[in-house]
Write a protein that holds these residues in place. Sequence first.
Motif, PDB file in Angstrom:
ATOM      1  N   MET A 153      61.613  -8.390  48.495  1.00 19.67           N
ATOM      2  CA  MET A 153      63.029  -7.707  48.940  1.00 19.67           C
ATOM      3  C   MET A 153      63.873  -8.731  48.780  1.00 19.67           C
ATOM      4  SD  MET A 153      63.792  -6.017  52.398  1.00 19.67           S
ATOM      5  CE  MET A 153      63.964  -7.250  53.427  1.00 19.67           C
ATOM      6  N   LYS A 154      64.920  -8.374  47.876  1.00 23.12           N
ATOM      7  CA  LYS A 154      66.107  -9.334  47.945  1.00 23.12           C
ATOM      8  C   LYS A 154      67.453  -8.511  48.269  1.00 23.12           C
ATOM      9  CE  LYS A 154      65.445 -10.626  43.532  1.00 23.12           C
ATOM     10  NZ  LYS A 154      65.717 -11.414  42.419  1.00 23.12           N
ATOM     11  N   LYS A 155      67.988  -8.888  49.334  1.00 23.16           N
ATOM     12  CA  LYS A 155      69.266  -7.973  49.962  1.00 23.16           C
ATOM     13  C   LYS A 155      70.185  -8.877  50.415  1.00 23.16           C
ATOM     14  CE  LYS A 155      66.724  -3.689  51.295  1.00 23.16           C
ATOM     15  NZ  LYS A 155      67.571  -2.848  50.557  1.00 23.16           N
ATOM     16  N   LEU A 156      71.533  -8.451  50.294  1.00 24.04           N
ATOM     17  CA  LEU A 156      72.615  -9.391  50.738  1.00 24.04           C
ATOM     18  C   LEU A 156      72.795  -9.161  52.039  1.00 24.04           C
ATOM     19  CD1 LEU A 156      75.330  -8.789  48.058  1.00 24.04           C
ATOM     20  CD2 LEU A 156      74.278 -11.093  48.559  1.00 24.04           C
ATOM     21  N   ILE A 157      71.624  -9.345  52.905  1.00 23.42           N
ATOM     22  CA  ILE A 157      71.610  -9.328  54.381  1.00 23.42           C
ATOM     23  C   ILE A 157      71.366 -10.600  55.082  1.00 23.42           C
ATOM     24  CG2 ILE A 157      71.159  -6.990  54.293  1.00 23.42           C
ATOM     25  CD1 ILE A 157      68.327  -7.670  55.520  1.00 23.42           C
ATOM     26  N   ASN A 158      71.572 -10.599  56.550  1.00 22.49           N
ATOM     27  CA  ASN A 158      71.089 -11.924  57.153  1.00 22.49           C
ATOM     28  C   ASN A 158      69.801 -11.812  57.777  1.00 22.49           C
ATOM     29  OD1 ASN A 158      73.339 -13.746  56.409  1.00 22.49           O
ATOM     30  ND2 ASN A 158      74.645 -12.221  57.588  1.00 22.49           N
ATOM     31  N   ASP A 159      69.588 -10.424  58.426  1.00 27.01           N
ATOM     32  CA  ASP A 159      68.576 -10.204  59.415  1.00 27.01           C
ATOM     33  C   ASP A 159      68.673  -8.839  59.245  1.00 27.01           C
ATOM     34  OD1 ASP A 159      66.902  -9.609  61.235  1.00 27.01           O
ATOM     35  OD2 ASP A 159      67.531 -11.401  62.589  1.00 27.01           O
ATOM     36  N   PRO A 160      67.277  -8.314  59.114  1.00 26.82           N
ATOM     37  CA  PRO A 160      67.113  -6.724  59.165  1.00 26.82           C
ATOM     38  C   PRO A 160      67.437  -6.227  60.463  1.00 26.82           C
ATOM     39  CG  PRO A 160      65.044  -7.715  58.145  1.00 26.82           C
ATOM     40  CD  PRO A 160      66.216  -8.829  58.739  1.00 26.82           C
ATOM     41  N   THR A 206      64.152   5.792  41.258  1.00 26.60           N
ATOM     42  CA  THR A 206      63.456   4.475  41.818  1.00 26.60           C
ATOM     43  C   THR A 206      63.564   4.913  43.495  1.00 26.60           C
ATOM     44  OG1 THR A 206      65.699   3.356  42.247  1.00 26.60           O
ATOM     45  CG2 THR A 206      64.323   2.991  40.172  1.00 26.60           C
ATOM     46  N   ALA A 207      62.548   3.973  44.103  1.00 30.18           N
ATOM     47  CA  ALA A 207      62.653   4.171  45.576  1.00 30.18           C
ATOM     48  C   ALA A 207      63.842   3.119  46.102  1.00 30.18           C
ATOM     49  CB  ALA A 207      61.182   3.931  46.227  1.00 30.18           C
ATOM     50  N   CYS A 208      63.813   3.198  47.285  1.00 30.52           N
ATOM     51  CA  CYS A 208      64.739   2.123  47.939  1.00 30.52           C
ATOM     52  C   CYS A 208      63.946   1.564  49.126  1.00 30.52           C
ATOM     53  CB  CYS A 208      66.038   2.838  48.500  1.00 30.52           C
ATOM     54  SG  CYS A 208      65.474   3.792  49.938  1.00 30.52           S
ATOM     55  N   THR A 209      64.260   0.315  49.542  1.00 26.79           N
ATOM     56  CA  THR A 209      63.559  -0.460  50.560  1.00 26.79           C
ATOM     57  C   THR A 209      64.463  -0.709  51.707  1.00 26.79           C
ATOM     58  OG1 THR A 209      62.818  -1.814  48.699  1.00 26.79           O
ATOM     59  CG2 THR A 209      62.704  -2.777  51.042  1.00 26.79           C
ATOM     60  N   VAL A 210      63.875  -0.079  52.824  1.00 30.86           N
ATOM     61  CA  VAL A 210      64.685  -0.235  54.099  1.00 30.86           C
ATOM     62  C   VAL A 210      64.366  -1.547  54.747  1.00 30.86           C
ATOM     63  CG1 VAL A 210      64.565   0.596  56.374  1.00 30.86           C
ATOM     64  CG2 VAL A 210      64.038   2.088  54.696  1.00 30.86           C
ATOM     65  N   PRO A 211      65.471  -2.392  55.094  1.00 34.00           N
ATOM     66  CA  PRO A 211      65.252  -3.764  55.238  1.00 34.00           C
ATOM     67  C   PRO A 211      64.156  -3.995  56.444  1.00 34.00           C
ATOM     68  CG  PRO A 211      67.715  -3.118  55.314  1.00 34.00           C
ATOM     69  CD  PRO A 211      66.925  -2.079  55.066  1.00 34.00           C
ATOM     70  N   ALA A 252      61.492  -2.503  56.905  1.00 34.80           N
ATOM     71  CA  ALA A 252      60.366  -2.131  56.388  1.00 34.80           C
ATOM     72  C   ALA A 252      59.759  -3.332  55.360  1.00 34.80           C
ATOM     73  CB  ALA A 252      60.100  -0.682  55.760  1.00 34.80           C
ATOM     74  N   GLY A 253      60.621  -3.754  54.539  1.00 37.46           N
ATOM     75  CA  GLY A 253      60.615  -4.725  53.624  1.00 37.46           C
ATOM     76  C   GLY A 253      59.849  -4.394  52.335  1.00 37.46           C
ATOM     77  N   LYS A 254      59.579  -3.202  52.271  1.00 40.02           N
ATOM     78  CA  LYS A 254      58.701  -2.725  51.038  1.00 40.02           C
ATOM     79  C   LYS A 254      59.376  -1.313  50.516  1.00 40.02           C
ATOM     80  CE  LYS A 254      54.452  -1.240  53.330  1.00 40.02           C
ATOM     81  NZ  LYS A 254      54.820   0.033  53.006  1.00 40.02           N
ATOM     82  N   PRO A 255      59.363  -1.042  49.370  1.00 37.40           N
ATOM     83  CA  PRO A 255      59.960   0.442  49.063  1.00 37.40           C
ATOM     84  C   PRO A 255      59.310   1.421  49.819  1.00 37.40           C
ATOM     85  CG  PRO A 255      59.258  -0.846  46.873  1.00 37.40           C
ATOM     86  CD  PRO A 255      58.839  -1.847  48.283  1.00 37.40           C
ATOM     87  N   SER A 256      60.172   2.556  50.228  1.00 34.70           N
ATOM     88  CA  SER A 256      59.705   3.520  50.946  1.00 34.70           C
ATOM     89  C   SER A 256      58.588   4.592  50.381  1.00 34.70           C
ATOM     90  CB  SER A 256      61.007   4.464  51.395  1.00 34.70           C
ATOM     91  OG  SER A 256      61.975   4.626  50.538  1.00 34.70           O
TER      92      SER A 256
END
Lengths: 331, 331
Positions: free
Chosen positions: B1-8, B193-198, B200-204
Amino acid sequence: MKKLINDPQSVVAESVEGFGLAHADVVQVHTDPLFVSRAGGAVSGKVGLVSGGGSGHEPLHAGFVGDGMLDAAVPGAMFTSPTPDQIAPAFAAADGGAGVLAIVKNYTGDVLNFETAAELADADDLTVRTVVVNDDVAVEDSLYTAGRRGVAGTVAVEKIAGAAAARGDDLEAVVAVAEKVVANVRSMGVALTACTVPHAGKPSFDLPEDEIEIGIGIHGEPGRRRIKAAPADEITEMLLTPVADDLGLASGEQVLLFVNGMGGTPQSELYVVYRQARRLLEGRGVQVTRSLVGNYVTSLEMQGASVTVLRLDDELAALWDAPVRTAALHW
Amino acid sequence: MKKLINDPQSVVAESVEGFGLAHADVVQVHTDPLFVSRAGGAVSGKVGLVSGGGSGHEPLHAGFVGDGMLDAAVPGAMFTSPTPDQIAPAFAAADGGAGVLAIVKNYTGDVLNFETAAELADADDLTVRTVVVNDDVAVEDSLYTAGRRGVAGTVAVEKIAGAAAARGDDLEAVVAVAEKVVANVRSMGVALTACTVPHAGKPSFDLPEDEIEIGIGIHGEPGRRRIKAAPADEITEMLLTPVADDLGLASGEQVLLFVNGMGGTPQSELYVVYRQARRLLEGRGVQVTRSLVGNYVTSLEMQGASVTVLRLDDELAALWDAPVRTAALHW
């Protein structure tokens, strides 16, 4: 490759057709050759503004056609410069008798084709001046460019020069305002994923699952370096610091802070980037007095973002605030 | 999971903080508990409008807080209903003395928590009426819902009810307008495509490389069926036909056509969908007199789109056209 398209060969024409239908109050679409102009036609006595470039960066540029911004936009094929014979009629459509300013992102093909079109216009006694946008501090020279690339800062050039033209500035004055924006705007971006150009059918570059590219271009051209995925605050600092340093921002200055999404980034992440970029600027004593956050200069479905800073003075701030009525910017 | 976040765990709070900084002219952010309200506070004598729901669907709902639309919005955790103790103070902040309308997407958790919050408000002598949006024709009952789900049609409910409140309608009248929109708006979506909830860390969900899901929910809940990837025009017909049929649209009627991006779809593709949806409506003799195209009710970085149709009469068209000044809608 899964995309909501019918055919890679027709996607640009069909998309621009849909755009024209959805925004018929603001734009008209010309199909042969393909370009977009203001619904009301050129404004008599006003300097005309024209921009354009490869498709795949929407809403840039057609989304910025309308009152207070562009008079015409020329969409090329995906990630491909528009041709001179598309650009020249767009110049003519934007001509209100006060000359035309072409706003061109610094890519070799764009610069060359806009220049050829300007020569065609000149042969028809239409004066076209060109301002080249080169706000990307990531690299000097790159895959498609001599010198710095033009990226998200283009939105600020188009908005502010558009407002100058709308208030009645003559061609020299509009050119001067556009050049002032170019001199004071800088950007840098990051990619988390690549994008797939429809006619290529595969991602434009390979980026491993745990890496990101700092300094990416809007066509996926290589940036400064690849690093392991990192927290947003660290990535944002890697973008903001070179931008602020290149501008030589000093404490007490006022800026526009623009966080641009590359097309596939959730809006929530753009605001996480905005938050940190703003904290870093404020930490330098710089005041953020204008803001823009969203997908304005995109790379199809690429995930990533760019940070743009424009140094403001009273004139630029007032021109930024001036009314605008386009498909993508409206206030 | 690559996201522009600091912490889920902190992404929602940081994102809303950034949103508040970027749009301080329009909104104010309250952090304990977390909700967003109009910058100017409640408008005396005006019905207050409040909405909310899980985060990850931005700009819904906080992007619609401002003049002519919502008075407050309550962001839950990612894809998670906000809690009653977040919602109740948002009701209070929206209260201008004329009662509050809660606009709730039909998900069991949202409905329950807004109901509990309304009871808390009632104990404080604040009248809250609730309108539940259930525009998704894809499925009856689903993973998180009894009855049809509430999706992109929510934007139309919030805009039009917001305009009714702004013109001075009383609570009963605003409720009636909101219910009229609910009765006349339908939607259906597709995921590529699916999305990934931060957190969860993997596609929904898993969606094979050559398949798409017709009738997807905005949390990736199952839709009607999976099919092989198909041309955009065919997919659009699979979305538009059930929507138009369910509405029972007749020749000569006027509609708003809204093509919504799920967050990761290039804008060019949304206009390809718009073009075909419009052709299909016009083929039925239906006139598209209002349009909206863009990312308004998203599912993080999911690629896909939904098609929403709202049957218009003169009143609904005028309320849609009325001025609005929010972060995400502005005219």
